[in-house]
Design a protein around this motif. Structure first.
Motif, PDB file in Angstrom:
ATOM      1  N   ALA A   1       0.435  -1.562   0.340  1.00 39.76           N
ATOM      2  CA  ALA A   1       0.108   0.265   0.064  1.00 39.76           C
ATOM      3  C   ALA A   1       0.954   1.238  -0.587  1.00 39.76           C
ATOM      4  O   ALA A   1       1.351   1.887   1.347  1.00 39.76           O
ATOM      5  CB  ALA A   1      -0.839  -0.012   1.528  1.00 39.76           C
TER       6      ALA A   1
ATOM      7  N   SER B   1      -3.285   1.092 -15.134  1.00 38.79           N
ATOM      8  CA  SER B   1      -3.792  -0.452 -14.156  1.00 38.79           C
ATOM      9  C   SER B   1      -5.277  -0.231 -14.773  1.00 38.79           C
ATOM     10  O   SER B   1      -5.777  -2.416 -14.464  1.00 38.79           O
ATOM     11  CB  SER B   1      -4.914   0.225 -12.319  1.00 38.79           C
ATOM     12  OG  SER B   1      -5.297   0.927 -12.518  1.00 38.79           O
TER      13      SER B   1
ATOM     14  N   ASP C   1      -1.854   6.192 -14.108  1.00 41.09           N
ATOM     15  CA  ASP C   1      -2.348   4.485 -14.506  1.00 41.09           C
ATOM     16  C   ASP C   1      -3.023   3.701 -15.511  1.00 41.09           C
ATOM     17  O   ASP C   1      -3.403   4.147 -16.211  1.00 41.09           O
ATOM     18  CB  ASP C   1      -3.525   5.418 -13.481  1.00 41.09           C
ATOM     19  CG  ASP C   1      -4.092   4.254 -13.093  1.00 41.09           C
ATOM     20  OD1 ASP C   1      -3.964   3.053 -13.100  1.00 41.09           O
ATOM     21  OD2 ASP C   1      -5.080   4.376 -11.983  1.00 41.09           O
TER      22      ASP C   1
ATOM     23  N   ASN D   1      -1.299  -1.992 -10.208  1.00 34.86           N
ATOM     24  CA  ASN D   1      -3.000  -1.910  -9.470  1.00 34.86           C
ATOM     25  C   ASN D   1      -2.610  -0.643  -8.531  1.00 34.86           C
ATOM     26  O   ASN D   1      -1.686  -0.591  -7.550  1.00 34.86           O
ATOM     27  CB  ASN D   1      -3.399  -3.003  -9.752  1.00 34.86           C
ATOM     28  CG  ASN D   1      -1.818  -4.460  -8.573  1.00 34.86           C
ATOM     29  OD1 ASN D   1      -1.851  -3.964  -7.979  1.00 34.86           O
ATOM     30  ND2 ASN D   1      -1.584  -4.976  -9.540  1.00 34.86           N
ATOM     31  N   GLU D   2      -3.266  -1.386  -7.395  1.00 37.51           N
ATOM     32  CA  GLU D   2      -3.650  -0.609  -6.125  1.00 37.51           C
ATOM     33  C   GLU D   2      -2.465  -0.652  -5.166  1.00 37.51           C
ATOM     34  O   GLU D   2      -1.839  -0.410  -4.285  1.00 37.51           O
ATOM     35  CB  GLU D   2      -5.087  -0.679  -5.265  1.00 37.51           C
ATOM     36  CG  GLU D   2      -5.994  -0.367  -5.758  1.00 37.51           C
ATOM     37  CD  GLU D   2      -5.444   1.343  -5.879  1.00 37.51           C
ATOM     38  OE1 GLU D   2      -5.373   2.019  -4.291  1.00 37.51           O
ATOM     39  OE2 GLU D   2      -6.148   2.337  -6.981  1.00 37.51           O
ATOM     40  N   SER D   3      -1.777  -1.824  -5.459  1.00 41.25           N
ATOM     41  CA  SER D   3      -0.745  -2.387  -4.549  1.00 41.25           C
ATOM     42  C   SER D   3       0.236  -2.814  -5.103  1.00 41.25           C
ATOM     43  O   SER D   3       1.196  -3.285  -4.839  1.00 41.25           O
ATOM     44  CB  SER D   3      -0.778  -3.762  -3.593  1.00 41.25           C
ATOM     45  OG  SER D   3      -1.630  -5.029  -4.740  1.00 41.25           O
TER      46      SER D   3
ATOM     47  N   HIS E   1       3.057  -0.763  -7.894  1.00 44.26           N
ATOM     48  CA  HIS E   1       3.470  -0.067  -8.067  1.00 44.26           C
ATOM     49  C   HIS E   1       5.316   0.114  -9.158  1.00 44.26           C
ATOM     50  O   HIS E   1       6.042  -0.347  -8.237  1.00 44.26           O
ATOM     51  CB  HIS E   1       3.714   1.780  -7.633  1.00 44.26           C
ATOM     52  CG  HIS E   1       2.466   1.681  -7.280  1.00 44.26           C
ATOM     53  ND1 HIS E   1       1.484   1.325  -6.605  1.00 44.26           N
ATOM     54  CD2 HIS E   1       1.179   3.065  -7.701  1.00 44.26           C
ATOM     55  CE1 HIS E   1       0.314   1.995  -6.174  1.00 44.26           C
ATOM     56  NE2 HIS E   1       0.443   2.973  -7.020  1.00 44.26           N
TER      57      HIS E   1
ATOM     58  N   ARG F   1       1.154   3.071 -11.900  1.00 40.87           N
ATOM     59  CA  ARG F   1       0.665   2.582 -10.949  1.00 40.87           C
ATOM     60  C   ARG F   1       0.057   1.364 -12.384  1.00 40.87           C
ATOM     61  O   ARG F   1      -1.128   1.236 -12.809  1.00 40.87           O
ATOM     62  CB  ARG F   1      -0.819   3.767 -10.446  1.00 40.87           C
ATOM     63  CG  ARG F   1      -2.022   2.034  -9.989  1.00 40.87           C
ATOM     64  CD  ARG F   1      -2.765   3.322  -9.302  1.00 40.87           C
ATOM     65  NE  ARG F   1      -3.097   4.185  -8.257  1.00 40.87           N
ATOM     66  CZ  ARG F   1      -3.079   5.185  -7.706  1.00 40.87           C
ATOM     67  NH1 ARG F   1      -4.381   5.749  -8.769  1.00 40.87           N
ATOM     68  NH2 ARG F   1      -2.615   5.832  -6.659  1.00 40.87           N
TER      69      ARG F   1
END
Length: 847
Positions: free
Chosen positions: A59, A108, A106, A147-149, A151, A145
């Motif tokens: 995170a 993602s 981003d 995905n959310e977790s 980078h 990014r």
């Protein structure tokens, strides 16, 4: 006069370095001059970048990350430094603050292969980021990014502000600030004892010491003479083997991990022989070059850290280059070569502080004895280590990844990077337009096999060390073809000497240029057809030469211009093409082509119009552009002292070219006020003024009001700082010359002011200085109201950022003011990128 001299002397004597939150200037180091010079030849050259890439799993708090990098920029002055050439000397400009944003990409929403291709493209683009050394920042950040977790953090610095060790320091400090930020505690970093600029001052003092001269003598004696460069054979079909996304690439990196058992054997051997691992690796590299090229006399460059206890925690360009000259005799054993490299290395360490630039530009290494080093070797412990940080949301794991090559600077950059998690990894940076990937792999395999053979039997002659793989054998087989370049080099030098027969100057301009070249370069006689690059002069001398020519002839040649016009005769040709054929007129045809009404651009206080060439060439193809240079620059004519008379003179010259309106007027700085007076007189004569424009012009009343807020002490400090900035790097004799020059120009100003006060409207032709006369003219001028409109092109970076946008013209202009802001400051309006926006605004206004 006496009072002025006393003031100047007192300022010199009392100038003190004061703690200030303002921007300040310090001399650049020799290494920084090297990278600045390379950048001038190809502005923004990405091959001078140092790109890094970190994988962030977990995170990631982007806001905290942004603050962490901001804290690094605050901690290290190098990260908020830009560069400016002033009076022939490159200066570091250290800014009090410099925001460095993180651009977020981003991807993602992309799937599978599309996501990978997108991230690869972004990574390549970021590695090839083009920095502006004058504007900064010289640190660029980008976050991908996935995905959310997951980078990818891309960090690129220009080499002029950092070296390899600096990369590790930046990562360590940033992670310390980041961890402190997510935990809400104070970072545990010690205060830095000095900054890079402090080191630069110390090093400049060292370069003027006896120790510097002793180091120079050491290298002269050690390197000797006739050190020819190593020429690697190239693959003519290399571009054909490139994948589509690398068709235009000029840099790539291929790596190979040393087998762990070979590494352990090597370390044990080093312990027995009493040598460092670096010496062993350098020995193997020398053997590899000899076998691959057939050369026995090898001249190799090797970057060294050049750091001390005081500088080991700083980000900055401390790295220096040392030169190894190894002789591989026909019967020389591996152990004998190891001993020779060890002896050389131990002696070189004691003299590592000598700037590489001082070595290659030393007169001893001129002409046939010049040092040309296209091959480099480097061993370093990895400064980048993985780190796990605990957070409230869990943890984040940050891992350094191999970054993209922004472009190869040298023919071969062979490095061995020793990482704690995997051991030593061979890393060869090369130009894929010149070398196929299978050739590069052959070099890496050859290194490994020679290392294995040398350790198995160190008494074996280097020429006889076994090579077993097809890839390595293919590289060795190419060696016999590399003797020819050395012969070609000698022949080329002989023909160059013949070509450089002395040709004397043929007219006044060439004589003036010859005088400048000879006095600047310290060479007694230079022919007008002799190339600058055959004279043994270096980048510092090139800077001084270009600066003197620009100052003398109101040119903007630049180092790249010197490459295109490397002789006195060629530079004279440039100057002749720049000078207007109408020498008796103030009108200079900047772009005479076009059928519409011309645009007339009025000079600034200095009087010349050279700065307007770039802008003129960006104006629409159907619009001629003429510069109006100062009347005081015209030969043999008395200088006019009143703005009204100057305007009348320029109008007469304009109307000889364009008898009637509509007129389009534009004035830069001082010229804006003069253009206003010209517009007023034209309208009074019944002529139409279609456009009145000003380039960052301010009213005198506006300037006085803004400066009235400064206390007497602040004004005194400004004068002291300005004088110190102009003289702190000068010798005593040069300071005297500077004072004498200041007294001369101020004497002209006082004489002009006195003449104007007594009612005189001109000064004799022999007693002229455009800058001083124009200052007197504008200081005695009060603009009258103007009923027309004004287009004001205002520099975004102002001396008084909180002042009125209209720069004092609201009470003068009755027909309305339209303001356009242009990136840059007062002096950078005519430089990229601001000039492009300025031209676009102008073209719109001229429609």
């Amino acid at each position: 006069m006496a009072l002025e001299l006393d003031e100047l002397v007192n300022e010199l004597q009392t100038a003190q370095v004061a703690a200030s939150a303002d921007l300040y200037a310090m001399p650049a180091t020799r290494g920084q001059v090297r990278f600045w010079s390379l950048d001038q030849l190809n502005s923004g050259n990405p091959a001078l970048n140092m790109p890094l890439m970190w994988q962030c799993d977990g995170a990631l708090d982007v806001a905290v990350l942004t603050r962490a990098f901001a804290a690094c920029v605050e901690r290290h002055e190098s990260l908020r430094t830009t560069f400016l050439l002033r009076d022939g000397q490159l200066m570091q400009l250290i800014h009090p603050h410099m925001p460095v944003p993180i651009l977020l990409d981003d991807v993602s929403g992309c799937l599978g292969e599309e996501r990978r291709q997108s991230s690869d493209r972004i990574t390549r683009d970021h590695a090839a980021f083009r920095f502006d050394l004058a504007r900064g920042p010289l640190l660029a950040l980008r976050l991908i990014r996935l995905n959310e977790s997951h980078h990818l953090l891309l960090v690129t610095m220009h080499h002029i502000i950092c070296d390899g060790i600096s990369n590790g320091i930046l990562m360590r400090d940033m992670l310390e600030f980041y961890e402190a930020g997510v935990r809400g505690v104070a970072p545990q970093l010690p205060e830095l004892p000095i900054q890079f600029a402090d080191y630069a001052v110390w090093h400049e003092d060292w370069c003027n010491s006896e120790e510097h001269e002793r180091s120079l003598d050491f290298w002269r004696n050690t390197l000797g003479r006739d050190a020819a460069p190593i020429a690697l054979p190239t693959d003519a079909d290399a571009p054909e083997h490139l994948p589509e996304h690398k068709k235009n690439a000029t840099g790539d990196i291929q790596t190979l991990l040393l087998p762990s058992d070979l590494t352990q054997r090597a370390l044990a051997y080093c312990a027995r022989e009493g040598v460092t691992f670096n010496v062993l690796l350098f020995t193997v590299f020398s053997a590899m070059l000899s076998r691959a090229t057939g050369r026995r006399d090898l001249t190799i460059g090797s970057p060294c850290a050049n750091r001390s206890e005081e500088t080991e925690e700083l980000i900055g360009l401390f790295m220096n280059i040392q030169v190894l000259r190894a002789f591989v005799r026909e019967d020389m054993s591996f152990r004998e070569l190891l001993d020779a490299v060890n002896t050389w290395t131990l002696a070189a360490v004691e003299h590592q502080a000598l700037p590489f630039e001082d070595l290659v530009h030393d007169p001893y290494f001129r002409g046939d004895n010049s040092l040309e080093i296209p091959i480099f070797f480097l061993y370093q412990k990895s400064f980048m280590v993985a780190r796990r940080i605990a957070t409230a949301e869990g943890s984040i794991h940050i891992t350094p990844l191999r970054s993209e090559s922004p472009g190869a600077v040298f023919d071969m950059m062979f490095a061995v990077v020793d990482r704690e998690e995997e051991g030593p990894r061979l890393q060869l940076e090369f130009n894929p337009q010149l070398h196929r990937m299978d050739t590069v792999r052959g070099y890496l395999r050859l290194f490994v096999e020679l290392m294995q053979s040398g350790l198995e039997d160190p008494t074996t002659a280097v020429d006889q060390l076994p090579v077993v793989s097809d890839e390595a054998r293919a590289v060795v087989g190419r060696g016999s073809s590399t003797h020819a370049p050395a012969v070609q080099r000698i022949a080329m030098q002989e023909s160059t000497v013949d070509h450089q027969r002395y040709i004397a100057p043929r007219d006044v301009l060439e004589r003036q240029l010859a005088e400048i070249w000879q006095t600047t370069l310290g060479i007694e006689r230079i022919g007008v057809e002799s190339s600058f690059f055959s004279l043994g002069a270096g980048s510092l001398a090139a800077l001084r030469l270009v600066t003197r020519m620009n100052r003398t002839f109101s040119m903007e040649i630049g180092l790249a211009g010197l490459v295109g016009a490397p002789t006195i005769a060629a530079v004279a040709g440039l100057i002749r093409r720049r000078v207007s054929a109408r020498s008796e007129s103030s009108l200079v045809a900047l772009k005479p082509e076009g059928t519409r009404e011309p645009l007339f651009i009025v000079h600034g206080v200095g009087g010349n119009v050279i700065s307007f060439y770039g802008l003129a060439r960006r104006i629409g193809v159907d619009r001629p552009v003429y510069g109006i240079q100062a009347q005081a620059l015209l030969p043999g004519k008395p200088a006019l002292l009143r703005m009204q008379d100057l305007a009348q003179f320029y109008i007469a010259e304009m109307r000889a070219l364009q008898p009637s309106g509509p007129y389009h007027l534009l004035g830069y700085s001082f010229g804006g006020t003069l253009a206003l007076e010209m517009a007023r007189q034209l309208r009074a004569a019944g002529q139409q003024v279609a456009m009145l424009g000003m380039l960052d012009s301010r009213t005198r009343k506006f300037d006085e009001e803004q400066r009235s807020g400064f206390s007497t002490q602040e004004k005194a400090h400004q004068r002291v700082d300005r004088l110190r900035g102009n003289t702190e790097t000068l010798s005593v004799e040069a300071r005297r010359s500077y004072i004498a020059s200041k007294l001369h120009t101020r004497a002209i100003r006082y004489a002009a002011a006195a003449a104007a006060t007594l009612g005189f409207r001109t000064l004799p032709a022999w007693f002229k200085d455009a800058n001083e006369i124009n200052l007197v003219a504008i200081n005695r001028y009060v603009p009258k109201p103007y009923e027309g409109a004004l287009m004001l092109f205002r520099a975004r970076d102002q001396d008084f950022p909180n002042a009125a946008l209209e720069l004092g013209w609201k009470d003068v202009i009755r027909g309305g003011i339209e303001i356009r802001e242009v990136d840059g400051n007062h002096e950078r309006l005519f430089l990229e990128p601001g000039i492009d926006a300025l031209a676009a605004y102008l073209n719109e206004a001229l429609r």
